[in-house]
Design an enzyme around this catalytic site. Sequence first.
Site, PDB file in Angstrom:
ATOM      1  N   LYS A   1       3.825  11.138   4.807  1.00 50.77           N
ATOM      2  CA  LYS A   1       4.151  10.977   6.229  1.00 50.77           C
ATOM      3  C   LYS A   1       5.452  11.704   6.577  1.00 50.77           C
ATOM      4  O   LYS A   1       5.573  12.282   7.646  1.00 50.77           O
ATOM      5  CB  LYS A   1       4.304   9.491   6.558  1.00 50.77           C
TER       6      LYS A   1
ATOM      7  N   ARG B   1      -4.588   7.412  -5.625  1.00 52.11           N
ATOM      8  CA  ARG B   1      -4.479   7.881  -4.245  1.00 52.11           C
ATOM      9  C   ARG B   1      -5.220   9.200  -4.101  1.00 52.11           C
ATOM     10  O   ARG B   1      -5.519   9.880  -5.072  1.00 52.11           O
ATOM     11  CB  ARG B   1      -3.030   7.986  -3.800  1.00 52.11           C
TER      12      ARG B   1
ATOM     13  N   GLU C   1       2.739   0.793   7.020  1.00 47.60           N
ATOM     14  CA  GLU C   1       4.058   0.726   7.642  1.00 47.60           C
ATOM     15  C   GLU C   1       3.948   1.527   8.927  1.00 47.60           C
ATOM     16  O   GLU C   1       3.563   2.707   8.868  1.00 47.60           O
ATOM     17  CB  GLU C   1       5.048   1.463   6.728  1.00 47.60           C
TER      18      GLU C   1
HETATM   19  P1  ATP Z   1       3.786   7.666   2.818  1.00 47.55           P
HETATM   20  O1  ATP Z   1       4.320   7.626   1.430  1.00 47.55           O
HETATM   21  O2  ATP Z   1       3.255   8.990   3.245  1.00 47.55           O
HETATM   22  O3  ATP Z   1       4.692   7.021   3.839  1.00 47.55           O
HETATM   23  P2  ATP Z   1       2.502   5.234   2.347  1.00 47.55           P
HETATM   24  O4  ATP Z   1       1.599   5.049   1.206  1.00 47.55           O
HETATM   25  O5  ATP Z   1       3.862   4.690   2.187  1.00 47.55           O
HETATM   26  O6  ATP Z   1       2.502   6.750   2.756  1.00 47.55           O
HETATM   27  P3  ATP Z   1       1.676   3.127   4.029  1.00 47.55           P
HETATM   28  O7  ATP Z   1       1.761   3.019   5.491  1.00 47.55           O
HETATM   29  O8  ATP Z   1       2.505   2.246   3.204  1.00 47.55           O
HETATM   30  O9  ATP Z   1       1.924   4.635   3.671  1.00 47.55           O
HETATM   31  O10 ATP Z   1       0.148   3.064   3.547  1.00 47.55           O
HETATM   32  C1  ATP Z   1      -0.762   2.079   3.910  1.00 47.55           C
HETATM   33  C2  ATP Z   1      -1.834   2.026   2.871  1.00 47.55           C
HETATM   34  O11 ATP Z   1      -2.477   3.290   2.729  1.00 47.55           O
HETATM   35  C3  ATP Z   1      -1.282   1.643   1.518  1.00 47.55           C
HETATM   36  O12 ATP Z   1      -2.022   0.546   1.038  1.00 47.55           O
HETATM   37  C4  ATP Z   1      -1.473   2.859   0.672  1.00 47.55           C
HETATM   38  O13 ATP Z   1      -1.831   2.495  -0.617  1.00 47.55           O
HETATM   39  C5  ATP Z   1      -2.599   3.619   1.362  1.00 47.55           C
HETATM   40  N1  ATP Z   1      -2.440   5.065   1.174  1.00 47.55           N
HETATM   41  C6  ATP Z   1      -1.424   5.830   1.592  1.00 47.55           C
HETATM   42  N2  ATP Z   1      -1.591   7.110   1.183  1.00 47.55           N
HETATM   43  C7  ATP Z   1      -2.752   7.147   0.495  1.00 47.55           C
HETATM   44  C8  ATP Z   1      -3.482   8.183  -0.198  1.00 47.55           C
HETATM   45  N3  ATP Z   1      -3.051   9.447  -0.256  1.00 47.55           N
HETATM   46  N4  ATP Z   1      -4.651   7.849  -0.798  1.00 47.55           N
HETATM   47  C9  ATP Z   1      -5.098   6.590  -0.735  1.00 47.55           C
HETATM   48  N5  ATP Z   1      -4.464   5.581  -0.132  1.00 47.55           N
HETATM   49  C10 ATP Z   1      -3.303   5.837   0.492  1.00 47.55           C
HETATM   50 MG    MG Z   2       4.781   2.942   2.169  1.00 49.60          MG
END
Ligand code: ATP
Ligand code: MG
Length: 611
Positions: free
Chosen positions: A324, A314, A79
Amino acid sequence: MPRGQAKVPSKIKRMSSTTSPDSAAVEHKPSNFLRQIIEQDLAKGTYATRKWGGSPGDAAHHAAGQSDPSKIRTRFPPEPNGYLHIGHAKSICLNFGLARDYGGVCHLRFDDTNPEKEDVEYVNSIRDAIKWLGFDWNGSPDAEPYQASDYFDFMYRAAEYLIEAGHAYVDEQSAEEIRINRGDFGKPGTDSPFRTRTPAQNLARFREMRAGAHEDGAMVLRAKIDMASPNINLRDPAIYRIRRATHHNTGDKWCIYPMYTFAHPIEDALEQITHSICTLEFEDQRPFYDWLLEHLIEGGLLASPPPRQYEFARLNLTYVITSKRKLAQLVYDHRVSGWDDPRMPTIVGLRRRGYTPEAMQLFAERIGVTKSDSWIDYSTLEGCLRETLDVSAPRAMAVLDPIKLVLSNWDELMGAGTLDACTAPLHPHVPEMGQREFKIGKELWIERGDFEETPPKGFFRLFPGNKVRLKYGHVIECTSCSKDADGKIIEVQALLVPDTKSGTPGANAVKVKGVITWVAAADALSAEVRLYDRLFTDAQPDAGGKDFLECLNPTSLKVVQAVVEPSLATAKPDDKFQFERLGYFVADRADHTSAKPVFNLAVGLRDGWGK
Ligand code: ATP
Ligand code: MG
């Protein structure tokens, strides 16, 4: 190690592989469950009959295409609402790495179905981060990323199809009623009074929603599945909502937007993704993912076979937060200097700190992929950086807390005003890197901590009466020191021991227990050195509802004025060095200039973490 692996020195390659006693010398990738799944799919030909229409599209689009030249398709779907962090780096290395290793393609898709949060600043930073990590998306170095919002038309069509087929209905209950009627783990849900409307009634209502005839939140479109399902995600999940918001891509075309759980499987299917890899919290969504794609394939809208979702744990890294939202808070509250502050776990922060793509890839490989949550020790990440820099970083001498050393017999032995040339290898084990040159003279800078007037037990460096070697220079014998009015030591005096210069015959005749680093006052450069430490004092700063702002480390940045050897005059931003005895440093990519050098501590020489 896989085909096409980025240039990683062989020493690192060996350390990154899993080794068993009889295969220690064989380089191979640590196995993970996703590799096994992909290998089985390739062996069975699960996706062998897939076609690819050259771009994302519906069943007809792909049917008109060629047999897909990509053996697998994975995707990374961020995102664009923040900067990527070390957790994303794990996901990037995993998805792009699997595609690379198995003759596939990894798609970069901006998941921009939520109209309010996106920003072009984030879009650009995400593109940069992936390129920097060493990957290209969508099959070619200059391909454009995909955008989920480009699929809004198809999603709308899919929703109408579900309504017509009796698989979706418009629910006019309030959000609160929907929540209550969903039931909970112990209690089945209650059917909505709107659940028995005919497809024609639902279609008319849904079209009104689209036409803007109803207020935001007045009604939602729900999939019609099973209000008694033990999986709450299958109790008629909402799939479209009314939301009047201008979208960065589609403007005001839509006042209804798809829910993430509806949009995401469709995005995967339109792009002919084979293996859709996500984090564990989506495990309970998988039955809906499959339900939706099955029905849309049944209706002839999407190509078959559908993508499959797989979940992995994760990344949780000690002393680090990877939300984020919380990282944004650090930036907006000015707790750090920006997203690229070298203490931030963002990819831009790590890069500015001195991390290399090789170190990040090595880290991703070393931690592997599992299905159960665990914490990775921060020292694992640092170890990967140390290993990659050890083999590649040129050496230099620097003095971070300088005190003057005067060689009292220099003029007499060498001649007043004389400077003597010294050389040293740029890298002790890579002679091809060449030599560096600097001078030695009567006045030198040494570390304040290398002198003790009254030495503690086991101290082998400078104290009156003791001999040490000046690295790449001579043996000296300490005689005395001078102090200011407050008793602070301001100068150390020593005598040069003749015929002991490193590299000259007989230089080792005088035995010493200590070797110290130094820089000559005559050719020293001054430099700002930023000594970074962990950002938090708590290993799990935001676990269990803790307030991460309460455990910020007050000494996570210490700035010192240092002196460094003259070979560093040509350092350019991003260049990395080992300052001998001190650690690995990088010329700051934002602030370093040759007129005003700035070096960041990337990582110490040894693992001092938690000690
Ligand atoms: P946040 O919750 O901090 O906004 P998010 O997971 O919603 O993070 P996205 O932009 O949706 O962020 O993430 C893109 C990809 O990165 C997703 O497929 C997610 O699974 C992966 N991802 C995000 N954080 C992690 C993590 N800590 N470890 C492994 N993969 C991750
Ligand atoms: Mg997300």
